[in-house]
Write a protein that holds these residues in place. Structure first.
Motif, PDB file in Angstrom:
ATOM      1  N   ALA A  58       0.796  -1.228   0.000  1.00  0.00           N
ATOM      2  CA  ALA A  58       0.000   0.000   0.000  1.00  0.00           C
ATOM      3  C   ALA A  58       0.829   1.278   0.000  1.00  0.00           C
ATOM      4  O   ALA A  58       0.420   2.286   0.541  1.00  0.00           O
ATOM      5  CB  ALA A  58      -0.965   0.008   1.182  1.00  0.00           C
ATOM      6  N   SER A  59       1.996   1.225  -0.585  1.00  0.00           N
ATOM      7  CA  SER A  59       2.806   2.439  -0.694  1.00  0.00           C
ATOM      8  C   SER A  59       2.676   3.007  -2.095  1.00  0.00           C
ATOM      9  O   SER A  59       2.292   2.308  -3.026  1.00  0.00           O
ATOM     10  CB  SER A  59       4.273   2.125  -0.391  1.00  0.00           C
ATOM     11  OG  SER A  59       4.764   1.159  -1.297  1.00  0.00           O
ATOM     12  N   VAL A  60       2.988   4.273  -2.240  1.00  0.00           N
ATOM     13  CA  VAL A  60       2.814   4.945  -3.519  1.00  0.00           C
ATOM     14  C   VAL A  60       3.630   4.261  -4.609  1.00  0.00           C
ATOM     15  O   VAL A  60       3.163   4.040  -5.724  1.00  0.00           O
ATOM     16  CB  VAL A  60       3.221   6.437  -3.412  1.00  0.00           C
ATOM     17  CG1 VAL A  60       3.166   7.099  -4.776  1.00  0.00           C
ATOM     18  CG2 VAL A  60       2.310   7.160  -2.442  1.00  0.00           C
ATOM     19  N   GLU A  61       4.876   3.866  -4.284  1.00  0.00           N
ATOM     20  CA  GLU A  61       5.730   3.270  -5.307  1.00  0.00           C
ATOM     21  C   GLU A  61       5.234   1.895  -5.751  1.00  0.00           C
ATOM     22  O   GLU A  61       5.526   1.441  -6.856  1.00  0.00           O
ATOM     23  CB  GLU A  61       7.188   3.188  -4.831  1.00  0.00           C
ATOM     24  CG  GLU A  61       7.415   2.327  -3.601  1.00  0.00           C
ATOM     25  CD  GLU A  61       7.337   3.121  -2.305  1.00  0.00           C
ATOM     26  OE1 GLU A  61       7.854   2.629  -1.293  1.00  0.00           O
ATOM     27  OE2 GLU A  61       6.747   4.217  -2.311  1.00  0.00           O
ATOM     28  N   MET A  62       4.490   1.214  -4.871  1.00  0.00           N
ATOM     29  CA  MET A  62       3.969  -0.104  -5.238  1.00  0.00           C
ATOM     30  C   MET A  62       2.624  -0.014  -5.950  1.00  0.00           C
ATOM     31  O   MET A  62       2.194  -0.959  -6.581  1.00  0.00           O
ATOM     32  CB  MET A  62       3.805  -0.967  -3.985  1.00  0.00           C
ATOM     33  CG  MET A  62       5.097  -1.439  -3.367  1.00  0.00           C
ATOM     34  SD  MET A  62       6.071  -2.488  -4.466  1.00  0.00           S
ATOM     35  CE  MET A  62       4.974  -3.895  -4.652  1.00  0.00           C
ATOM     36  N   ARG A  63       1.955   1.127  -5.843  1.00  0.00           N
ATOM     37  CA  ARG A  63       0.588   1.240  -6.358  1.00  0.00           C
ATOM     38  C   ARG A  63       0.485   0.878  -7.837  1.00  0.00           C
ATOM     39  O   ARG A  63      -0.398   0.147  -8.250  1.00  0.00           O
ATOM     40  CB  ARG A  63       0.064   2.666  -6.125  1.00  0.00           C
ATOM     41  CG  ARG A  63      -1.377   2.909  -6.563  1.00  0.00           C
ATOM     42  CD  ARG A  63      -2.369   2.190  -5.679  1.00  0.00           C
ATOM     43  NE  ARG A  63      -2.132   2.466  -4.280  1.00  0.00           N
ATOM     44  CZ  ARG A  63      -2.391   3.633  -3.692  1.00  0.00           C
ATOM     45  NH1 ARG A  63      -2.889   4.627  -4.369  1.00  0.00           N
ATOM     46  NH2 ARG A  63      -2.146   3.789  -2.408  1.00  0.00           N
ATOM     47  N   SER A  64       1.408   1.412  -8.667  1.00  0.00           N
ATOM     48  CA  SER A  64       1.326   1.149 -10.104  1.00  0.00           C
ATOM     49  C   SER A  64       1.531  -0.333 -10.395  1.00  0.00           C
ATOM     50  O   SER A  64       0.890  -0.903 -11.264  1.00  0.00           O
ATOM     51  CB  SER A  64       2.343   1.993 -10.875  1.00  0.00           C
ATOM     52  OG  SER A  64       3.653   1.698 -10.446  1.00  0.00           O
ATOM     53  N   ASN A  65       2.433  -0.975  -9.633  1.00  0.00           N
ATOM     54  CA  ASN A  65       2.646  -2.415  -9.804  1.00  0.00           C
ATOM     55  C   ASN A  65       1.389  -3.192  -9.463  1.00  0.00           C
ATOM     56  O   ASN A  65       1.006  -4.140 -10.158  1.00  0.00           O
ATOM     57  CB  ASN A  65       3.794  -2.900  -8.910  1.00  0.00           C
ATOM     58  CG  ASN A  65       5.132  -2.335  -9.313  1.00  0.00           C
ATOM     59  OD1 ASN A  65       5.281  -1.822 -10.410  1.00  0.00           O
ATOM     60  ND2 ASN A  65       6.102  -2.416  -8.429  1.00  0.00           N
ATOM     61  N   PHE A  66       0.741  -2.794  -8.373  1.00  0.00           N
ATOM     62  CA  PHE A  66      -0.470  -3.485  -7.936  1.00  0.00           C
ATOM     63  C   PHE A  66      -1.592  -3.308  -8.953  1.00  0.00           C
ATOM     64  O   PHE A  66      -2.288  -4.252  -9.284  1.00  0.00           O
ATOM     65  CB  PHE A  66      -0.901  -2.957  -6.569  1.00  0.00           C
ATOM     66  CG  PHE A  66      -2.144  -3.625  -6.034  1.00  0.00           C
ATOM     67  CD1 PHE A  66      -2.124  -4.954  -5.636  1.00  0.00           C
ATOM     68  CD2 PHE A  66      -3.337  -2.928  -5.919  1.00  0.00           C
ATOM     69  CE1 PHE A  66      -3.254  -5.574  -5.130  1.00  0.00           C
ATOM     70  CE2 PHE A  66      -4.478  -3.537  -5.419  1.00  0.00           C
ATOM     71  CZ  PHE A  66      -4.433  -4.861  -5.027  1.00  0.00           C
ATOM     72  N   LEU A  67      -1.755  -2.103  -9.474  1.00  0.00           N
ATOM     73  CA  LEU A  67      -2.815  -1.857 -10.459  1.00  0.00           C
ATOM     74  C   LEU A  67      -2.546  -2.635 -11.746  1.00  0.00           C
ATOM     75  O   LEU A  67      -3.477  -3.093 -12.403  1.00  0.00           O
ATOM     76  CB  LEU A  67      -2.948  -0.359 -10.743  1.00  0.00           C
ATOM     77  CG  LEU A  67      -3.513   0.471  -9.584  1.00  0.00           C
ATOM     78  CD1 LEU A  67      -3.538   1.947  -9.948  1.00  0.00           C
ATOM     79  CD2 LEU A  67      -4.915  -0.005  -9.192  1.00  0.00           C
ATOM     80  N   GLY A  68      -1.268  -2.798 -12.085  1.00  0.00           N
ATOM     81  CA  GLY A  68      -0.932  -3.635 -13.236  1.00  0.00           C
ATOM     82  C   GLY A  68      -1.369  -5.074 -13.002  1.00  0.00           C
ATOM     83  O   GLY A  68      -1.890  -5.742 -13.909  1.00  0.00           O
ATOM     84  N   LEU A  69      -1.181  -5.549 -11.781  1.00  0.00           N
ATOM     85  CA  LEU A  69      -1.622  -6.888 -11.410  1.00  0.00           C
ATOM     86  C   LEU A  69      -3.143  -6.997 -11.471  1.00  0.00           C
ATOM     87  O   LEU A  69      -3.691  -8.002 -11.952  1.00  0.00           O
ATOM     88  CB  LEU A  69      -1.130  -7.219 -10.001  1.00  0.00           C
ATOM     89  CG  LEU A  69      -1.585  -8.547  -9.401  1.00  0.00           C
ATOM     90  CD1 LEU A  69      -1.069  -9.719 -10.227  1.00  0.00           C
ATOM     91  CD2 LEU A  69      -1.116  -8.659  -7.957  1.00  0.00           C
ATOM     92  N   VAL A  70      -3.843  -5.962 -11.004  1.00  0.00           N
ATOM     93  CA  VAL A  70      -5.308  -5.937 -11.062  1.00  0.00           C
ATOM     94  C   VAL A  70      -5.781  -6.090 -12.504  1.00  0.00           C
ATOM     95  O   VAL A  70      -6.708  -6.855 -12.797  1.00  0.00           O
ATOM     96  CB  VAL A  70      -5.850  -4.627 -10.444  1.00  0.00           C
ATOM     97  CG1 VAL A  70      -7.353  -4.475 -10.713  1.00  0.00           C
ATOM     98  CG2 VAL A  70      -5.588  -4.602  -8.938  1.00  0.00           C
TER      99      VAL A  70
END
Length: 257
Positions: A58-70
Motif C-alpha cells: 500500500a505504498s505509492v511506489e507499489m501502487r502502479s505495480n499493484f494496479l498492473g496486477l489488477v
C-alpha cells in the motif's frame, strides 16, 4: 440486511505483498505463498463467488505495480473482485475500477477523510464502494482501528459501521483483528451486532479454521458472506467441499461444482 433465504457468498482473500500472495497472523508475521494470477484463476475454477485482492504494501511506489496486477487478474477471471489497500482518494478508487476491479475497499482513509466514501459512492455508485473496518476488542468494547490494526480510533464498531452505510458504502467487510489467522472461528457476536444495525451486506473476515466455523456463522445469520484466506490457501478446506457441506446443512449457496 441478512436474509437466510439469500445465497451466502464464499470469498477467498488474496493479500498481495511484493507481487505475491502472502498471509500472516493478526496482521503480523507475513509469509509469501504464491502467484496471485494463478491463484485467482484457481479459485474461480473452484467455484469462489468473488475474490478480494489487498495491496498490503500500500505504498505509492507499489501502487502502479499493484494496479498492473489488477489489470492482469481482470483479464483472466470473470467472477467479481474487490481491491483494497492504500486507497486514499476518489482518484485511487477511479484508478482501481479503471484497472478492472468491480468494487473498491476503503479502510483507514474512510476514518481519516470520510468524504472519500461519500464522494466515491456519488461518482461511481454505492455498489462499487466497500467499507473495510478493522476491529479489536479493547476493555470489553469493540473499537475501530486503522493502519493495519496499529492505530486505535475513538470510534466504536457499531457506530462506525452505521456511519459508513450513511456515507454511501454498499457493503461492509468486518475484519476481527483478534481472530485474524488464528482459526478459532468468526467473531459471531460482533458480526451479529453489526448485521442487525445496518441494511447493507456484511462480509465476515478473520477466524475461519474449519467448515463448522462457516456453518456457525451462517446459521446465526451473522453475515451475508464469508471471507477467508489461510484455510483455502493451505488446502485445509476446498471451496467445492465447503459449499457441498453448507448445502447439506441447510445453508443456501451459489453454484456447487
Amino acid at each position: 440486511m441478512n436474509n437466510s433465504k439469500l445465497a451466502k457468498r464464499i470469498i477467498p482473500c488474496l493479500d498481495i505483498q511484493n507481487g505475491l500472495v502472502s498471509k500472516g497472523v493478526q496482521f503480523e508475521n507475513v509469509k509469501e505463498i504464491g502467484n496471485p494470477i494463478e491463484m485467482a484463476m484457481y479459485y474461480e475454477a473452484q467455484g469462489a463467488d468473488e475474490l478480494v485482492l489487498y495491496d498490503i504494501n500500500a505504498s505509492v511506489e507499489m501502487r502502479s505495480n499493484f494496479l498492473g496486477l489488477v489489470t492482469q487478474v481482470a483479464s483472466k477471471i470473470r467472477i467479481p473482485f474487490t481491491v483494497g489497500g492504500g486507497i486514499r482518494t476518489v482518484d485511487d478508487v477511479y484508478n482501481a475500477l479503471l484497472s478492472g476491479a468491480d468494487k473498491v475497499s476503503i479502510n483507514s482513509a474512510a476514518v481519516l477523510t470520510p468524504e472519500v466514501l461519500s464522494a466515491s459512492a456519488k461518482r461511481f455508485g454505492n455498489q462499487c464502494v466497500v467499507a473495510s473496518i478493522d476491529i479489536k476488542k479493547v476493555n470489553d468494547e469493540y473499537m475501530v482501528f486503522t493502519h493495519g490494526g496499529r492505530n486505535q480510533t475513538s470510534y466504536k464498531a457499531i457506530e462506525w459501521a452505521k456511519r459508513c452505510e450513511a456515507l454511501g458504502a454498499g457493503e461492509l467487510v468486518i475484519n476481527a483483528i483478534n481472530q485474524d489467522g488464528v482459526k478459532n472461528g468468526y467473531d459471531r457476536v460482533l458480526l451479529k451486532h453489526i448485521s442487525n444495525a445496518v441494511n447493507i451486506p456484511v462480509i465476515a473476515s478473520g477466524g475461519a479454521g474449519n467448515q463448522a466455523d462457516f456453518i456457525d456463522l451462517f446459521r446465526e445469520d451473522a453475515a451475508d458472506a464469508a471471507l477467508a484466506a489461510s484455510v483455502f490457501h493451505f488446502g485445509t478446506i476446498t471451496i467445492p467441499m465447503l459449499k457441498k457441506f453448507l448445502f447439506e446443512n441447510g445453508v443456501a449457496v451459489r453454484t456447487i461444482i
